[in-house]
Enzyme design. Structure first.
Site, PDB file in Angstrom:
ATOM      1  N   TYR A  26      34.238   6.951  48.860  1.00  0.00           N
ATOM      2  CA  TYR A  26      33.283   6.528  49.838  1.00  0.00           C
ATOM      3  C   TYR A  26      32.862   7.272  50.609  1.00  0.00           C
ATOM      4  O   TYR A  26      31.938   7.000  51.691  1.00  0.00           O
ATOM      5  CB  TYR A  26      34.251   5.749  50.559  1.00  0.00           C
ATOM      6  CG  TYR A  26      34.897   4.331  49.786  1.00  0.00           C
ATOM      7  CD1 TYR A  26      33.715   3.256  49.232  1.00  0.00           C
ATOM      8  CD2 TYR A  26      36.835   3.903  49.539  1.00  0.00           C
ATOM      9  CE1 TYR A  26      34.524   2.566  48.715  1.00  0.00           C
ATOM     10  CE2 TYR A  26      36.820   2.902  48.667  1.00  0.00           C
ATOM     11  CZ  TYR A  26      35.403   2.100  48.318  1.00  0.00           C
ATOM     12  OH  TYR A  26      36.540   1.170  47.270  1.00  0.00           O
ATOM     13  N   HIS A 103      26.342  -0.378  47.745  1.00  0.00           N
ATOM     14  CA  HIS A 103      27.990  -0.221  48.129  1.00  0.00           C
ATOM     15  C   HIS A 103      27.978   1.500  48.132  1.00  0.00           C
ATOM     16  O   HIS A 103      26.781   2.086  47.292  1.00  0.00           O
ATOM     17  CB  HIS A 103      28.771  -0.653  46.618  1.00  0.00           C
ATOM     18  CG  HIS A 103      28.078  -1.945  46.629  1.00  0.00           C
ATOM     19  ND1 HIS A 103      29.183  -2.886  46.902  1.00  0.00           N
ATOM     20  CD2 HIS A 103      27.923  -3.397  45.686  1.00  0.00           C
ATOM     21  CE1 HIS A 103      29.064  -4.548  46.701  1.00  0.00           C
ATOM     22  NE2 HIS A 103      28.154  -4.048  45.826  1.00  0.00           N
TER      23      HIS A 103
END
Ligand code: DQA
Length: 148
Positions: A26, A103
């Protein structure tokens, strides 16, 4: 500045924990830093961002119910809800604004369950796997969609 430039930036479950989630997946930004970066991109593009994050599915549903008249488009990263939360899909449909799914990670290159998105087909586009930069891509696309 145009009056149709308000973009709702919506984050779902666990995104507020960025900074404590695997950085190799991430990135290393905290959630506050992520929102600041997105605000910077939005302002560069003359878009007016409004931010919302929740870990409660019903709150996200109600946020989408109330978005009419307050935003012109939506950029949404629902987190894990992406993969199974049909109520969020229905609420996004009710919101009836151009929406882009984002995302940070490449959801199609990870576990099987992340390949399903219950919102993908009602979004104008999906941006995945480009970390925070993906939000710039999404906002640029939204700007085109709004004819700005
Ligand atoms: C995510 C991907 C989801 O599968 C995951 O559950 C998240 C974050 C992303 O931004 O890459 O929480 O939406």
């Amino acid at each position: 500045m145009s009056s149709r430039n308000r973009v709702d930036i919506v984050h779902g479950v666990n995104l507020d924990m960025l900074g404590r989630r695997p950085a190799e997946i991430y990135g290393s930004l905290t959630f506050d830093q992520l929102e600041q970066q997105i605000a910077g991109y939005a302002h560069e593009l003359d878009l007016e961002p409004r931010f919302f994050q929740t870990n409660h599915e019903g709150m996200l549903v109600e946020h989408l119910h109330r978005v009419e008249g307050l935003a012109d488009a939506i950029v949404i990263n629902p987190g894990a809800w992406t993969h199974y939360a049909w109520a969020i899909r229905d609420a996004l449909e009710i919101a009836a604004l151009p929406a882009i799914e984002v995302h940070l990670s490449d959801v199609d290159a990870r576990e099987e369950f992340r390949r399903v998105s219950v919102i993908r087909d009602i979004c104008v586009a999906t941006v995945k796997g480009h970390g925070v930069e993906g939000y710039r891509t999404a906002l640029t696309r939204i700007k085109e969609e709004l004819d700005l």
